[in-house]
Design a protein around this motif. Structure first.
Motif, PDB file in Angstrom:
ATOM      1  N   SER A 165     -62.638 -80.790 -12.278  1.00 40.31           N
ATOM      2  CA  SER A 165     -63.537 -81.800 -12.830  1.00 40.31           C
ATOM      3  C   SER A 165     -62.859 -83.152 -12.731  1.00 40.31           C
ATOM      4  N   PRO A 166     -63.556 -84.201 -12.474  1.00 41.22           N
ATOM      5  CA  PRO A 166     -64.963 -84.314 -12.102  1.00 41.22           C
ATOM      6  C   PRO A 166     -65.152 -84.419 -10.591  1.00 41.22           C
ATOM      7  N   ALA A 167     -64.319 -83.711  -9.828  1.00 47.18           N
ATOM      8  CA  ALA A 167     -64.371 -83.825  -8.366  1.00 47.18           C
ATOM      9  C   ALA A 167     -65.031 -82.623  -7.714  1.00 47.18           C
ATOM     10  N   THR A 168     -65.291 -81.581  -8.505  1.00 47.12           N
ATOM     11  CA  THR A 168     -65.849 -80.351  -7.937  1.00 47.12           C
ATOM     12  C   THR A 168     -67.209 -80.586  -7.294  1.00 47.12           C
ATOM     13  N   THR A 169     -68.002 -81.443  -7.916  1.00 43.17           N
ATOM     14  CA  THR A 169     -69.361 -81.682  -7.405  1.00 43.17           C
ATOM     15  C   THR A 169     -69.349 -82.109  -5.943  1.00 43.17           C
ATOM     16  N   MET A 170     -68.363 -82.881  -5.557  1.00 47.75           N
ATOM     17  CA  MET A 170     -68.331 -83.350  -4.174  1.00 47.75           C
ATOM     18  C   MET A 170     -67.998 -82.196  -3.226  1.00 47.75           C
ATOM     19  N   LEU A 171     -67.054 -81.352  -3.646  1.00 47.73           N
ATOM     20  CA  LEU A 171     -66.728 -80.164  -2.856  1.00 47.73           C
ATOM     21  C   LEU A 171     -67.961 -79.284  -2.696  1.00 47.73           C
ATOM     22  N   VAL A 172     -68.667 -79.088  -3.783  1.00 54.42           N
ATOM     23  CA  VAL A 172     -69.857 -78.237  -3.745  1.00 54.42           C
ATOM     24  C   VAL A 172     -70.926 -78.864  -2.845  1.00 54.42           C
ATOM     25  N   THR A 220     -60.624 -84.570   1.247  1.00 51.49           N
ATOM     26  CA  THR A 220     -60.701 -83.672   0.096  1.00 51.49           C
ATOM     27  C   THR A 220     -61.147 -84.483  -1.089  1.00 51.49           C
ATOM     28  N   SER A 221     -61.597 -83.803  -2.128  1.00 55.83           N
ATOM     29  CA  SER A 221     -61.826 -84.499  -3.394  1.00 55.83           C
ATOM     30  C   SER A 221     -60.987 -83.813  -4.453  1.00 55.83           C
ATOM     31  N   THR A 222     -60.420 -84.610  -5.335  1.00 53.69           N
ATOM     32  CA  THR A 222     -59.617 -84.044  -6.410  1.00 53.69           C
ATOM     33  C   THR A 222     -59.642 -85.010  -7.587  1.00 53.69           C
ATOM     34  N   ALA A 223     -58.898 -84.649  -8.629  1.00 57.53           N
ATOM     35  CA  ALA A 223     -58.732 -85.554  -9.761  1.00 57.53           C
ATOM     36  C   ALA A 223     -57.229 -85.674 -10.015  1.00 57.53           C
ATOM     37  N   GLY A 224     -56.850 -86.437 -11.032  1.00 55.00           N
ATOM     38  CA  GLY A 224     -55.445 -86.733 -11.288  1.00 55.00           C
ATOM     39  C   GLY A 224     -54.475 -85.574 -11.141  1.00 55.00           C
ATOM     40  N   PRO A 225     -54.687 -84.451 -11.848  1.00 63.01           N
ATOM     41  CA  PRO A 225     -53.716 -83.362 -11.752  1.00 63.01           C
ATOM     42  C   PRO A 225     -53.529 -82.899 -10.308  1.00 63.01           C
ATOM     43  N   GLY A 226     -54.616 -82.897  -9.557  1.00 60.38           N
ATOM     44  CA  GLY A 226     -54.510 -82.517  -8.159  1.00 60.38           C
ATOM     45  C   GLY A 226     -53.728 -83.550  -7.376  1.00 60.38           C
ATOM     46  N   LEU A 227     -54.030 -84.817  -7.625  1.00 62.66           N
ATOM     47  CA  LEU A 227     -53.305 -85.874  -6.911  1.00 62.66           C
ATOM     48  C   LEU A 227     -51.812 -85.795  -7.208  1.00 62.66           C
ATOM     49  N   LEU A 238     -56.035 -89.005   7.057  1.00 58.81           N
ATOM     50  CA  LEU A 238     -56.774 -88.135   6.138  1.00 58.81           C
ATOM     51  C   LEU A 238     -57.200 -88.960   4.934  1.00 58.81           C
ATOM     52  N   VAL A 239     -58.207 -88.480   4.230  1.00 56.31           N
ATOM     53  CA  VAL A 239     -58.716 -89.215   3.065  1.00 56.31           C
ATOM     54  C   VAL A 239     -58.750 -88.298   1.846  1.00 56.31           C
ATOM     55  N   ILE A 240     -58.170 -88.785   0.747  1.00 57.91           N
ATOM     56  CA  ILE A 240     -58.241 -88.088  -0.536  1.00 57.91           C
ATOM     57  C   ILE A 240     -59.184 -88.864  -1.437  1.00 57.91           C
ATOM     58  N   VAL A 241     -60.206 -88.206  -1.938  1.00 55.24           N
ATOM     59  CA  VAL A 241     -61.031 -88.833  -2.964  1.00 55.24           C
ATOM     60  C   VAL A 241     -60.471 -88.400  -4.315  1.00 55.24           C
ATOM     61  N   ASP A 242     -59.979 -89.358  -5.070  1.00 51.69           N
ATOM     62  CA  ASP A 242     -59.481 -89.044  -6.419  1.00 51.69           C
ATOM     63  C   ASP A 242     -60.536 -89.517  -7.413  1.00 51.69           C
ATOM     64  N   VAL A 243     -61.243 -88.571  -7.989  1.00 54.48           N
ATOM     65  CA  VAL A 243     -62.232 -88.920  -9.010  1.00 54.48           C
ATOM     66  C   VAL A 243     -61.488 -88.963 -10.338  1.00 54.48           C
ATOM     67  N   GLN A 244     -61.160 -90.172 -10.756  1.00 50.64           N
ATOM     68  CA  GLN A 244     -60.291 -90.311 -11.923  1.00 50.64           C
ATOM     69  C   GLN A 244     -60.946 -89.806 -13.209  1.00 50.64           C
ATOM     70  N   ARG A 245     -60.111 -89.217 -14.032  1.00 50.70           N
ATOM     71  CA  ARG A 245     -60.514 -88.772 -15.362  1.00 50.70           C
ATOM     72  C   ARG A 245     -59.393 -89.195 -16.311  1.00 50.70           C
ATOM     73  N   GLU A 289     -64.212 -92.394  -9.926  1.00 50.70           N
ATOM     74  CA  GLU A 289     -63.952 -92.096 -11.335  1.00 50.70           C
ATOM     75  C   GLU A 289     -65.154 -91.355 -11.888  1.00 50.70           C
ATOM     76  N   ALA A 290     -64.952 -90.649 -12.980  1.00 50.19           N
ATOM     77  CA  ALA A 290     -66.016 -89.809 -13.530  1.00 50.19           C
ATOM     78  C   ALA A 290     -67.314 -90.588 -13.673  1.00 50.19           C
ATOM     79  N   ALA A 291     -67.232 -91.799 -14.215  1.00 50.74           N
ATOM     80  CA  ALA A 291     -68.448 -92.551 -14.500  1.00 50.74           C
ATOM     81  C   ALA A 291     -69.180 -92.964 -13.230  1.00 50.74           C
ATOM     82  N   ILE A 292     -68.476 -93.058 -12.135  1.00 54.73           N
ATOM     83  CA  ILE A 292     -69.135 -93.367 -10.860  1.00 54.73           C
ATOM     84  C   ILE A 292     -69.705 -92.081 -10.258  1.00 54.73           C
ATOM     85  N   ALA A 293     -68.896 -91.032 -10.243  1.00 53.95           N
ATOM     86  CA  ALA A 293     -69.312 -89.806  -9.562  1.00 53.95           C
ATOM     87  C   ALA A 293     -70.517 -89.174 -10.245  1.00 53.95           C
TER      88      ALA A 293
END
Ligand code: TPP
Ligand code: TPP
Ligand code: SF4
Ligand code: SF4
Ligand code: MG
Ligand code: MG
Lengths: 563, 293, 293, 563
Positions: free
Chosen positions: D224-231, D269-276, D293-300, D363-367
């Motif tokens: 969370s909150p990056a799973t939605t993009m993977l899905v 890929t998409s991930t959040a802080g712990p993943g980054l 390569l591109v990492i999308v970090d959806v911040q939480r 970030e969560a509020a954007i995603a």
């Protein structure tokens, strides 16, 4: 008479060039000299260009030396690539079985391998070379002999024969140099010492400091140049209550440190950049759950696998911010062998005091050097330990804005140490107010770390030099020379990089220019200082080798002029 | 909810298998403490991230210590705790994603150290907390949000994996049989060494496998789970492999390595005694480095 | 050294087992390219960090592509390469530390995906490049710089581990028998799926196990290594487990899962065809979100 | 008539409060209104305080709204904690089966669950509530009915019955509100639109942008909150040549991206802080070996597990310096839903152009927001791809100071992509000169990324506001209000955070004060700007929620005054 002798042994990995420099240094130290070594080698077990350097001096030493008085070389490549570092008038001693130097006016060819083989002592070729160097540089041969005697007295029947063999080898080298008739100015006699001195390596100083600071568990994963510290701990942290473990990875190491710190122990690991890069999430957990632990990052060339055996100071940004989210991990970076000892104590104390992770930023050139230093005064060691919860706060682990008593499992105060945002008892919560309160708390706790000391000289000048870590030595030498030449530039230095001693920061803010010599591309500390409101400018270098004093002096002087 | 923190209000979904695990752990710990006259504070529950991991906050009654860390790292945290505090009883609770996917690397090392902890894996064959993605133990062909064609990867056989990794003590249970589960956890905690109790703990929201596991006569579903026959020799590795090699789920004691189980901390303690080492003081060590010129 | 880069001068120690592996890989690749009329550039060697990993720079003759990444991550790198480029032949070379310690988590996932790559593990039972620390496959009681009391952890059984993790194709070889090794690597590359050739490749500097492996009559050492008898049924998991369960080292084909081996990329391709999906364009997808007020 | 309607549905996770807000927003969008949603909920599947908010407006929308016109609440706790956000004169609609509000002068109690059950449509209770809100706020009920018809027309036999059931439910709510006789000012009628609009979520915009930018492989690990993009990718990136994979961890994800990028593909890929935090070492490898390569970090909320479902902007420092050693990873942070689409394209282009990793900081509020935006003009999409080596450079992969042609496996130019320092062919070397040359090369390559665009208004002012990411909306609204009130403050904004557009940086350096609103404790971008020589000051907030416009306006105004 000269005050300094700088000797470099150059050749390939596996040819004992690093060992040669260390043997020479140890012998000279036993003979009363001050010594400092530096070596550089590739990341492979055998082969590849390598060299070891020993500086021997009648005075205390700041750096391994810019230019060589003697270059000992094993092959043509070593000669070609190292010759530029030989000072004018310096001597070359070379392996004449491998290659020839046509002009022998300043070069002594020795067939050391053959001579050693013939003397029935094939391992002694390095000692033959050392004999030649000693003779040519006027280092006391009898002191070397005494060292050999001591070094190879191991209580075995064969001792006498080995000692005699090595003394013979030494004398062969002496004879060769005499034959060549080449010599340098004699080295000043060794000074006399009224305080006990130890011959110690940087990683040993770090490890012994950690032991003096009360480290109880050390869990690490091998990685150059941090493995030596793990090995030292395995060999020496052997008490019944102590624990040393080899983890299966750095991820296991950091998480296990969190567990061990949580369980009430004083814990540490040593790693290098790639390991630190894997520890970001775990460090976040320690920060969040307020678990004391210390990571020693022995910096090497980065990024990625980078330059595993070379020195660099390029992990500073990552050390302060190793993971996502708001955190500012305390960082202490020793700049000398002596500081390496005291920095470990300080790091453990800081971790216990503010209850969180601390990073000790060492570097290859600090960890690997061997040096004579005054025996650390153990009566000055002050060990701090976290306040353990007696149960008065019941299950409230995190209360208010400052460090709270630490409940140790087995005792009262059961709570959940939690990497998610949590309430006072450690249970997960996502309420806005609590995240604000707890974030404030985590940063305000840093205020207890305002006791960092610093050096300050010629503080009246509005241009100052502020090196960090292992660049201290070269910077200090450069600064002293500039001072002597009447250049007006101030000196500041601290090993407490984050948080900076508040008074130091305040003083730096008043300066027109703060010059920060650092071994990286980005000017990492300088950038951080600017973000704190200091007018800092980096002086960078990123060859994988330390600063040369002469380069640094020229650059500082240029920047002072250019003001 | 818990005695420690009555305000805490995390909730699992109705019917979630994890409720049973929670109760079983409470019972096993109560029994252990009673038996040993130990205080509950001598137990630490180490939790991973997932619905499963939230168990650590939900213990009712007397409160153990807990640590709820980061995803996948329960075992190394437990290793760290035990390294210097072998006196503590450490219980790891983890999910199939947490333990078998991101955390899978940590199983072998603890098995080989024979780390004296007990792991309760709450296997629901799904990533619950992140809302239903495939985990290593999701069945083949199951459609989840990350397996739109049905799961293409083979299903992990956790039992076979544990045996291959050198785990010396392995029990398999269902969360719905709380009494058996409590007994299995209690016995595993009593085992001096690394022990795993692998629990089928269905996720009613994203992967309800109750019917598959228990079978459903009406729907004509044969139960996947079956009790391990009394004839099974849990000391025999080959028998254990044979028992677990199909995709059916044996319930009971699968393996218990023959011979004395010496936990890691005990090996180290013995080795130190054998080597006759003590702790040289810093002063002694420095003295060995003195320059005696 | 290599054709590509004659200036490159990395050296292994004299007698290092890795020399044999290097030659075997050169032979296997040469044979493969000849057979298929493929260019060598269709092969990528993915190397880990360790003495073993340096093999990637040392290939003589025609040059394959290479990637020499970070410690322990050969398999995920290989997964990434194959994910979109199933046409490439990917060969992973790794050490026992790299593959079985820090990298151990990656084995199960590739086995379950049946990732179509071949792994050559150069097992010397030691961390060579970092100068001699214990690895998972270091023998028990061996003194290394990090095991001063002798190694206390149990020795990992890599064969059993691989079988437990679901590896479908497993061969065991010695680096000193270059011809057999080359043939094994070649056959493994031909296998459509995840295959491991586990090689005993002694480190002459830090852990010289030649005598242990081959035996030494004079010193009265029984050889640890033994050829797998012809009677062994490599299709039978239980037979394979039986073969590897002791600490002796069987040499030859240990396991090859029965039935068709469908590699991961093929499963996905078939699933897409079955599902009849194509690629909707961005325009189409956006159009589906149009507000048609 | 009012221009805005802000409705919040508050209750527990699992009660459909987030869905309620979205349904309301979608319906209003179909009715022609502009809409924007925001929601916040705990990290558990069922239960815990949650709310969803929809803003509906006759004008384009910048933020979800500071204060509520209508608060719909399911229980006493939701009422108590959300009431402070209700504007004066606002209405409460509440679940009268759960609790009672004594003073019903501004509150409408509805037994929606019971009514829904009785109507044989238990899922419809949210729709009953929506009906009441629509009636009270003067939102066109017929537009809502049209939406219901469209939404539940799924080509099934049961469609008609379901639609009728829901319309009935809606009308029940309308009746209840009429009965209560409470109403707000009517909402202005919906504007008419001459350009096509889409109703889209932030993660969909990011994903579609990536697809427009030519992404070929997407490999991620749920978080969370990056799973939605993977899905979304799994569901929609389905072409025969495309690849979407679920990794076994973030460590596997990053290393596999390196492999995939190396193999010639455009990867993300998409991930959040712990993943980054786990990707630092792998990102170093991509930087070192020059792999796009591109990492999308959806911040939480951070650090560690932190606040998995809350919004924060606290990964900026880590994004730029995710690992050890000298590196400066390019960072692009979209600030709106529209920008999310274009940012993905830019990130992929940058990665291909400079051949290295790029971090897209969402970030969560954007995603998670849903919004109506003009249909992106696809004719403006420009896709860049790395120059592929044709073999002319033979095996020299890295030559000189600028980007070199990329050899793709299978084609000519075999080399070794190497995470250790390497020569031009990728073979390991530790020679000082080469480390210097290659380090310079890696940083100089960044110069090709100087094409970032930025916004600038009222640039004459020497105090300016420069928000980043999702704080753009609130900052813009605050700035517009201040402008209207005659406060002299400039506006700058860019989504290209590293490297900053050179002109922007130059302009910022001339300013007396640059105010940086950001959702973190440390003032991360402000600190970075100061290190670049900009006199930046952060305005921070770290509740896990976005800035309120009113707070930000007050704070900016205070800082401008305090000059
Ligand atoms: C490093 C990291 N990656 C990903 C996540 C997101 N995450 C949280 S729980 C979880 C999976 C949980 O699955 P499982 O372990 O099976 O637990 P369950 O919820 O099913 O009990 C994931 C991927 C995280 N918190 N940290
Ligand atoms: C993240 C990380 N941790 C540690 C290291 C240091 N390191 C380099 S090689 C190696 C072990 C090598 O052992 P093995 O894989 O057995 O290879 P060998 O040298 O024996 O062939 C280690 C720990 C590293 N490079 N990166
Ligand atoms: S999502 Fe599944 S595992 Fe999580 S609480 Fe609900 S039922 Fe249990
Ligand atoms: S150290 Fe060992 S593994 Fe490494 S090159 Fe030398 S012999 Fe080979
Ligand atoms: Mg699960
Ligand atoms: Mg090895």
């Amino acid at each position: 008479m000269s005050k300094n002798l700088v000797v470099r042994f150059a050749g390939e990995g596996g040819q004992g060039v690093v060992g040669g420099a260390e043997l020479m240094a140890q012998a000279a130290a036993q003979g009363g000299y001050h010594v400092l070594t530096f070596s550089t080698f590739p990341s492979q077990i055998k082969g590849g260009p390598a060299w070891g350097q020993a500086r021997i001096s009648s005075e205390p030493i700041l750096t391994p030396g810019d230019y060589l008085d003697v270059l000992v070389c094993q092959n043509q490549y070593a000669y070609d690539t190292n010759l530029p570092d030989l000072r004018e008038g310096g001597l070359v001693v070379y392996n004449s079985e491998e290659f020839e130097i046509a002009d022998n006016s300043r070069a002594i060819g020795i067939a050391a391998d053959r001579m050693a083989r013939e003397a029935g002592n094939p391992l002694a070729s390095t000692i033959i070379m050392i004999g030649a160097v000693a003779q040519a540089a006027g280092v006391s041969v009898s002191a070397l002999e005494a060292f050999i005697e001591k070094r190879w007295t191991r209580g075995r029947a064969s001792d006498a024969a080995i000692i005699q063999g090595n003394i013979n080898a030494l004398r062969m080298g002496v004879e060769e140099a005499k034959k060549a008739g080449l010599a340098l100015e004699d080295l000043e006699p060794a000074p006399s010492h009224d305080i006990p001195r130890v011959m110690i390596r940087g990683f040993e100083a770090s490890a012994l400091g950690a032991m003096a600071g009360g480290v109880e568990s050390f869990i690490g994963y091998p990685i150059s140049p941090a493995t030596t510290m793990l090995v030292y701990m395995e060999q020496n942290l052997t008490g019944a209550e102590k624990f040393v473990g080899q983890a299966s990875s750095e991820i296991e190491a950091i998480a296990s440190l969190v567990g061990a710190g949580y369980s009430g122990r004083k814990v540490m690991t040593s790693t290098a950049g790639p390991g630190l890069s894997l520890m970001g999430e775990g460090l976040g957990l320690a920060w969040m759950a307020e678990i004391p632990l210390v990571i020693v990052d022995v910096q090497r060339g980065g990024p990625a696998t980078g330059l595993p055996t070379k020195t660099e100071q390029s992990d500073f940004i990552m050390a302060m911010n190793p993971g996502h989210g708001d955190m500012s991990v305390p960082v202490i970076a020793p700049g000398t062998t002596e500081e390496a000892f005291w920095a470990s104590i300080a790091a453990l104390n800081w971790a216990e005091r503010y209850q969180g992770p601390v990073i000790l930023l060492s570097e290859a050139a600090i960890a690997e050097r061997a040096q004579d230093i005054p025996m650390p005064d153990l009566s000055k060691v002050k060990v701090e330990s976290r306040t353990v919860s007696g149960g008065a706060m019941q299950n409230r682990r995190y209360a208010g804005d400052s460090v709270s008593p630490f409940p140790v499992p087995g005792g009262p105060g059961a709570y959940v140490a939690n990497g998610s945002e949590h309430d006072e008892q450690g249970d997960t919560t996502h309420l806005p107010d609590i995240h604000v309160t707890m974030t404030n708390r985590r940063f305000r706790k840093l205020e207890v770390l305002s006791d960092g000391t610093f050096e300050a000289e010629n503080t009246g000048s509005d241009i100052v030099v502020l090196p960090w870590g292992g660049s201290k030595g070269s910077a200090r030498a450069a600064w002293e020379q500039l001072q002597a030449e009447g250049v007006n530039v101030g000196w500041y230095y601290t090993m407490f990089l984050n948080p900076l001693p508040p008074t130091l920061l305040a003083e730096l803010k008043t300066k027109k220019k703060v010059l920060v010599p650092e071994l990286n591309y980005m000017g990492q500390l300088a950038g951080h200082l600017r973000s704190l409101g200091v007018n800092a400018e980096a002086i960078t270098q990123y060859t994988g080798l330390p600063f040369k004093v002469s380069d640094l002096k020229a650059e500082i002087s240029r920047r002072v002029q250019g003001q | 909810m818990s005695k420690r923190n009555p305000l805490y209000d995390f909730k699992w979904c109705p019917g979630c298998g994890d409720f049973g695990v929670k109760v079983a752990i409470e019972q096993a710990l109560a029994q252990r403490t009673a038996e040993r006259g130990d205080s509950i504070e001598k137990t630490v529950i180490v939790a991973g991230i997932g619905c499963s991991g939230n168990l650590v906050h939900l213990q009712e009654g007397p409160q153990p210590f807990g640590i709820h860390g980061i995803h996948g790292r329960t075992l190394p945290v437990a290793y760290g705790i035990k390294s210097g505090r072998p006196d503590l009883n450490v219980l790891v609770v983890s999910g199939d994603g947490d333990f078998l996917s991101i955390g899978a690397e940590h199983i072998g090392p603890q098995a080989r150290r024979n780390l004296d902890v007990t792991v309760v894996v709450m296997d629901n064959g799904i990533y619950g907390l992140t809302k239903g993605q495939a985990s290593p133990t999701t069945n083949v062909d199951v459609v989840t949000s990350t397996t739109r064609y049905g799961k293409l990867d083979e299903k992990m056989n956790p039992y076979l994996f544990f045996l291959g990794a050198g785990v010396g003590y392995l029990n398999s249970q269902m969360s719905s049989r709380v009494k058996d589960l409590a007994a299995a956890i209690k016995a595993a905690m009593d085992y001096p060494g690394f022990s795993i109790v692998h629990v089928q703990s269905p996720c009613t929201t994203y992967n309800d496998t109750y019917a598959l596991l228990k079978g459903d006569e009406k729907q004509g579903i044969e139960p996947l789970a079956f009790p391990i026959p009394d004839s099974h020799d849990a000391g025999d590795l080959i028998a254990a492999v044979n028992l677990v090699r199909t995709n059916r789920i044996p319930i009971g004691q699968i393996y218990r390595r023959e011979g004395e189980s010496v936990p890691g901390h005990e090996r180290l303690a013995r080795a130190k005694v054998n080597a006759g080492v003590g702790q040289a003081s810093v002063e002694e060590l420095l003295t060995g480095m003195l320059i005696t010129a």
